[in-house]
Design an enzyme around this catalytic site. Structure first.
Site, PDB file in Angstrom:
ATOM      1  N   ARG A   1     -11.552  11.508  22.015  1.00  0.00           N
ATOM      2  CA  ARG A   1     -11.037  10.880  20.791  1.00  0.00           C
ATOM      3  C   ARG A   1     -10.191   9.663  21.121  1.00  0.00           C
ATOM      4  NH1 ARG A   1      -7.832  14.563  16.591  1.00  0.00           N
ATOM      5  NH2 ARG A   1      -6.260  14.464  18.237  1.00  0.00           N
TER       6      ARG A   1
ATOM      7  N   ARG B   1       6.020 -12.572  18.755  1.00  0.00           N
ATOM      8  CA  ARG B   1       5.400 -11.930  17.600  1.00  0.00           C
ATOM      9  C   ARG B   1       4.364 -12.857  16.990  1.00  0.00           C
ATOM     10  NH1 ARG B   1       5.788 -11.448  12.020  1.00  0.00           N
ATOM     11  NH2 ARG B   1       5.485  -9.313  11.207  1.00  0.00           N
TER      12      ARG B   1
ATOM     13  N   LYS C   1      -6.879   7.521  15.389  1.00  0.00           N
ATOM     14  CA  LYS C   1      -5.557   8.156  15.492  1.00  0.00           C
ATOM     15  C   LYS C   1      -4.515   7.101  15.878  1.00  0.00           C
ATOM     16  CE  LYS C   1      -3.396  12.408  17.226  1.00  0.00           C
ATOM     17  NZ  LYS C   1      -3.203  13.047  15.914  1.00  0.00           N
TER      18      LYS C   1
ATOM     19  N   GLU D   1      -6.076  15.795   3.790  1.00  0.00           N
ATOM     20  CA  GLU D   1      -5.581  16.593   4.912  1.00  0.00           C
ATOM     21  C   GLU D   1      -4.087  16.811   4.759  1.00  0.00           C
ATOM     22  OE1 GLU D   1      -6.612  14.418   8.459  1.00  0.00           O
ATOM     23  OE2 GLU D   1      -6.087  12.506   7.563  1.00  0.00           O
TER      24      GLU D   1
END
Length: 285
Positions: A52, A101, A148, A180
């Site tokens: 994953r 940034r 994820k 979920e």
């Protein structure tokens, strides 16, 4: 004593682990992560978590700085150096630091890899015996939950609301259907003993524990339906439970203050938990 953590090729004490303020994981949550359970000093479902992680990093175009074998060695070394018997290992892989940034990024940026251990009781968690209470909450997360990422602010805010309401977690709702939990996959068992859980898609995380539970449920000859279900259907369920890497299976005994079944942990949830732990220990690496 301070934990030993891993940061970009080094094992160092946690107080000395520093990441640049310009790291994109810090500035943009431009990062993926995994949590792998540890039982008896061994890794649980490691290959699933590795697969994953590789998929998540590929989907976002983040380079993997180590091989699967090297990652296994790193985790085993962390377990050894921290005398970890039971708990988990947290891994975070960010796109890296380009010195300032900027929304755009270059393809040759070097990633940042961090791992650390967390000691906790997993097998004898009191939540197994008592079950947990959850509340329903609007799902406002982005639409690639199958990746994820560390973009967890919506889940953090939802869990905060749940705790303030005296519950342990949330079940998230989108378009009228349960997606979920705050950090878990969710399941119900109908009055006819059918195990129901949402099918895999971009809308939910493809849980590693979920995959193992689906196999075990088939071996137990349970009837499984992977389909959408509403919170109202969950209210009327015989049982409900969640699964994740470090909870394994936790029974849900109430949703929105409505008791599920008899208001106690259900037999199917507890049986799946017991068999999962037994199987996981046999296959631990």
């Amino acid at each position: 004593m301070e934990r030993i953590v891993y940061l970009n090729g080094e094992f160092i004490v946690e107080s000395e682990a520093k990441v640049s303020v310009f790291d994109r994981g810090f500035l943009f949550a431009d990062a993926v992560y995994e949590v792998t359970a540890v039982l008896g000093g061994k890794l649980i479902d490691h290959q699933g978590h590795l697969a994953r992680l590789e998929r998540s990093s590929k989907e976002l175009g983040i380079k993997m700085p180590v091989t699967g074998d090297q990652l296994m060695d790193i985790q085993r070394e962390l377990i050894k150096r921290n005398d970890l018997v039971e708990g988990g290992i947290y891994l975070q892989l960010t796109r890296g630091d380009e010195g300032d940034r900027d929304f755009s990024y270059s393809d040759d940026i070097e990633p940042t890899l961090v791992l650390f251990t967390q000691a906790r009781s997993l097998i004898n968690s009191p939540k197994t015996q008592s079950g947990i209470k959850v509340i329903s909450f609007d799902d406002i997360r982005w639409r690639r939950r199958d990746i994820k990422t560390t973009s967890l602010l919506p889940a953090c805010m939802a869990k905060h609301v749940a705790h303030a309401a005296g519950a342990e977690d949330v079940w998230l709702i989108e378009d009228g259907f349960v997606t979920e939990g705050g950090s878990s996959n969710v399941y119900i068992v109908t009055q006819g003993n059918v195990l129901v859980t949402r099918p895999l898609s971009n809308d939910i995380l493809h849980g590693i524990t979920r995959a193992s539970l689906m196999k075990l449920a088939q071996e137990l000859n349970l009837t499984i339906e992977e389909r959408l279900f509403t919170i109202e259907e969950a209210y009327d369920a015989k049982e409900a439970f969640i699964s994740s890497a470090t909870t394994f299976v936790w029974p849900v005994v109430a949703i929105d203050d409505k008791p599920i079944g008899n208001g106690k942990p259900g037999d199917i949830a507890l049986k799946l938990r017991d068999i999962y732990i037994k199987t996981a220990l046999e296959l631990a690496e």
